[in-house]
Write a protein that holds these residues in place. Structure first.
Motif, PDB file in Angstrom:
ATOM      1  N   HIS A   1      18.782 -33.600 -33.063  1.00 45.03           N
ATOM      2  CA  HIS A   1      18.271 -34.947 -32.841  1.00 45.03           C
ATOM      3  C   HIS A   1      19.210 -35.624 -31.839  1.00 45.03           C
ATOM      4  CE1 HIS A   1      15.432 -34.907 -36.305  1.00 45.03           C
ATOM      5  NE2 HIS A   1      16.285 -33.982 -36.734  1.00 45.03           N
TER       6      HIS A   1
ATOM      7  N   ARG B   1      10.993 -28.694 -26.429  1.00 45.90           N
ATOM      8  CA  ARG B   1      10.036 -28.702 -27.544  1.00 45.90           C
ATOM      9  C   ARG B   1      10.519 -27.849 -28.710  1.00 45.90           C
ATOM     10  NH1 ARG B   1       6.418 -28.231 -23.136  1.00 45.90           N
ATOM     11  NH2 ARG B   1       6.113 -26.007 -23.547  1.00 45.90           N
TER      12      ARG B   1
ATOM     13  N   SER C   1      14.033 -34.706 -31.998  1.00 44.63           N
ATOM     14  CA  SER C   1      13.660 -36.083 -31.692  1.00 44.63           C
ATOM     15  C   SER C   1      14.641 -36.652 -30.683  1.00 44.63           C
ATOM     16  CB  SER C   1      13.653 -36.960 -32.953  1.00 44.63           C
ATOM     17  OG  SER C   1      14.978 -37.185 -33.428  1.00 44.63           O
TER      18      SER C   1
ATOM     19  N   THR D   1      16.176 -40.509 -29.413  1.00 49.84           N
ATOM     20  CA  THR D   1      16.294 -41.959 -29.518  1.00 49.84           C
ATOM     21  C   THR D   1      17.011 -42.472 -28.283  1.00 49.84           C
ATOM     22  OG1 THR D   1      16.416 -41.839 -31.934  1.00 49.84           O
ATOM     23  CG2 THR D   1      17.138 -43.889 -30.894  1.00 49.84           C
TER      24      THR D   1
ATOM     25  N   GLU E   1       7.668 -34.512 -24.183  1.00 47.05           N
ATOM     26  CA  GLU E   1       6.792 -34.160 -25.296  1.00 47.05           C
ATOM     27  C   GLU E   1       7.540 -34.113 -26.623  1.00 47.05           C
ATOM     28  OE1 GLU E   1       4.448 -30.744 -24.424  1.00 47.05           O
ATOM     29  OE2 GLU E   1       4.047 -31.368 -22.363  1.00 47.05           O
TER      30      GLU E   1
ATOM     31  N   PRO F   1       9.203 -36.038 -29.838  1.00 48.83           N
ATOM     32  CA  PRO F   1       9.045 -37.322 -30.534  1.00 48.83           C
ATOM     33  C   PRO F   1      10.155 -38.291 -30.127  1.00 48.83           C
ATOM     34  CG  PRO F   1       8.700 -35.511 -32.067  1.00 48.83           C
ATOM     35  CD  PRO F   1       9.193 -34.894 -30.784  1.00 48.83           C
ATOM     36  N   THR F   2       9.760 -39.443 -29.599  1.00 46.75           N
ATOM     37  CA  THR F   2      10.708 -40.347 -28.940  1.00 46.75           C
ATOM     38  C   THR F   2      10.646 -41.751 -29.523  1.00 46.75           C
ATOM     39  OG1 THR F   2      10.587 -39.109 -26.862  1.00 46.75           O
ATOM     40  CG2 THR F   2      11.348 -41.381 -26.727  1.00 46.75           C
ATOM     41  N   THR F   3      11.824 -42.329 -29.720  1.00 40.54           N
ATOM     42  CA  THR F   3      11.948 -43.737 -30.087  1.00 40.54           C
ATOM     43  C   THR F   3      12.739 -44.442 -28.995  1.00 40.54           C
ATOM     44  OG1 THR F   3      11.928 -43.291 -32.468  1.00 40.54           O
ATOM     45  CG2 THR F   3      12.855 -45.395 -31.763  1.00 40.54           C
TER      46      THR F   3
ATOM     47  N   GLU G   1       4.133 -44.671 -22.567  1.00 41.44           N
ATOM     48  CA  GLU G   1       3.275 -43.849 -23.421  1.00 41.44           C
ATOM     49  C   GLU G   1       2.375 -42.906 -22.619  1.00 41.44           C
ATOM     50  OE1 GLU G   1       1.078 -47.506 -22.281  1.00 41.44           O
ATOM     51  OE2 GLU G   1       3.084 -47.118 -23.109  1.00 41.44           O
TER      52      GLU G   1
ATOM     53  N   ASP H   1       4.196 -39.073 -27.907  1.00 41.42           N
ATOM     54  CA  ASP H   1       4.683 -39.262 -29.284  1.00 41.42           C
ATOM     55  C   ASP H   1       5.799 -40.302 -29.237  1.00 41.42           C
ATOM     56  OD1 ASP H   1       5.446 -39.117 -31.903  1.00 41.42           O
ATOM     57  OD2 ASP H   1       5.601 -36.937 -31.974  1.00 41.42           O
TER      58      ASP H   1
ATOM     59  N   ARG I   1       7.509 -44.253 -30.121  1.00 39.25           N
ATOM     60  CA  ARG I   1       7.669 -45.458 -30.929  1.00 39.25           C
ATOM     61  C   ARG I   1       8.613 -46.389 -30.191  1.00 39.25           C
ATOM     62  NH1 ARG I   1      10.864 -45.899 -36.679  1.00 39.25           N
ATOM     63  NH2 ARG I   1      12.195 -44.434 -35.528  1.00 39.25           N
TER      64      ARG I   1
END
Length: 286
Positions: free
Chosen positions: A108, A129, A134, A136, A230, A232-234, A253, A258, A260
């Protein structure tokens, strides 16, 4: 932020990358299920994350490293601007990931400022991937996204105020490129916001890190690859960031599906001033 003794790494090593020996530091529990990689920005080094590392405690294995221009990482040709190119920074990240002893799964990634800016490049890689669980990002937009946003706003007169406003916030970037004047800009950068709490910056980090801007901003604002992520990103958007406009997340986006976006009532160095909030967000407990 509560003052406490900074955490000590229980392991540290150097990993060889293209033209650099990258200094890596490990904290937390090596047998933890979660492995976090921290990437700092300018004019910091890995110690900027000490409050966050303390807040994470033994909930995760934490690996931090000094990026080019900061801390103990050494470059073969430190006076060569090309040594600080985003392509080299991406290679450094993968070298660090590959060097983690007994890594059992994807990591992460948490990055701030120039750490975030540079991370968008390795996240374009297909291996992201598999090896990145993830991402952040705090106060560090993709330069390729900025290029697209600037061109789009330049063609829309009603968006010119936003474009002009961001150019004003980025005064220091253009100052870094001015001969003679550029050497005074790092000090002005640090002193520009006396009410913006930030980690103490060393003169060495301030001077060397300028090359990050010189090597990448103009070059990638002229041309570069299409942004793509690709993982998952915050994206964390501090509402009172004096360097970046909150509306720079517009359109992300489109290439980071993916996604937030979390807006926080804080200034630029949110991970340093609000380490518990950052730790909870990173570990999925917010």
């Amino acid at each position: 932020m509560t003052q406490q003794e900074p955490p000590e790494p229980h392991a540290q090593w150097t990993v060889r990358s293209t033209g650099a020996d990258v200094a890596v530091f490990e904290y937390g529990r090596r047998d933890a299920e979660t492995t976090v990689v921290l990437v700092h920005g300018y004019p910091d080094d890995h110690r900027m994350y000490e409050p966050l590392i303390a807040a994470i405690g033994d909930r995760a294995r934490v690996v931090a490293y000094d990026t080019r221009g900061g801390g103990d990482t050494l470059l073969d040709t430190p006076d060569r601007t090309a040594s600080y190119a985003l392509e080299r920074l991406a290679e450094d990240f993968w070298a660090v990931v590959d060097s983690i002893p007994d890594r059992g799964g994807p990591v992460h990634v948490f990055a701030h400022d120039w750490g975030s800016v540079q991370m968008w490049d390795p996240l374009r890689d297909s291996r992201a991937r598999v090896d990145v669980a993830s991402y952040t990002s705090v106060s560090g937009p993709s330069i390729d996204h900025l290029r697209a946003v600037s061109r789009r706003r330049g063609l829309r007169p009603w968006q010119w105020p936003s474009l002009i406003g961001q150019l004003g916030r980025s005064w220091y970037i253009w100052g870094f490129h001015v001969p003679v004047l550029g050497k005074y800009v790092p000090t002005a950068f640090v002193k520009a916001g006396p009410n913006d709490p930030a980690p103490a910056a060393t003169p060495e980090n301030m001077a060397r890190g300028v090359e990050l801007y010189r090597a990448n901003i103009v070059r990638r604002m002229i041309a570069g690859p299409e942004p793509r992520c690709e993982v998952p990103t915050t994206i964390v958007v501090p509402r009172r960031d004096r360097f970046l406009s909150p509306d720079l997340v517009e359109g992300v986006e489109r290439w980071a599906p993916d996604l937030r976006i979390v807006r926080v009532d804080a200034k630029h160095w949110w991970p340093w001033t609000h380490p518990r909030d950052a730790a909870d967000l990173l570990l999925g407990r917010s």
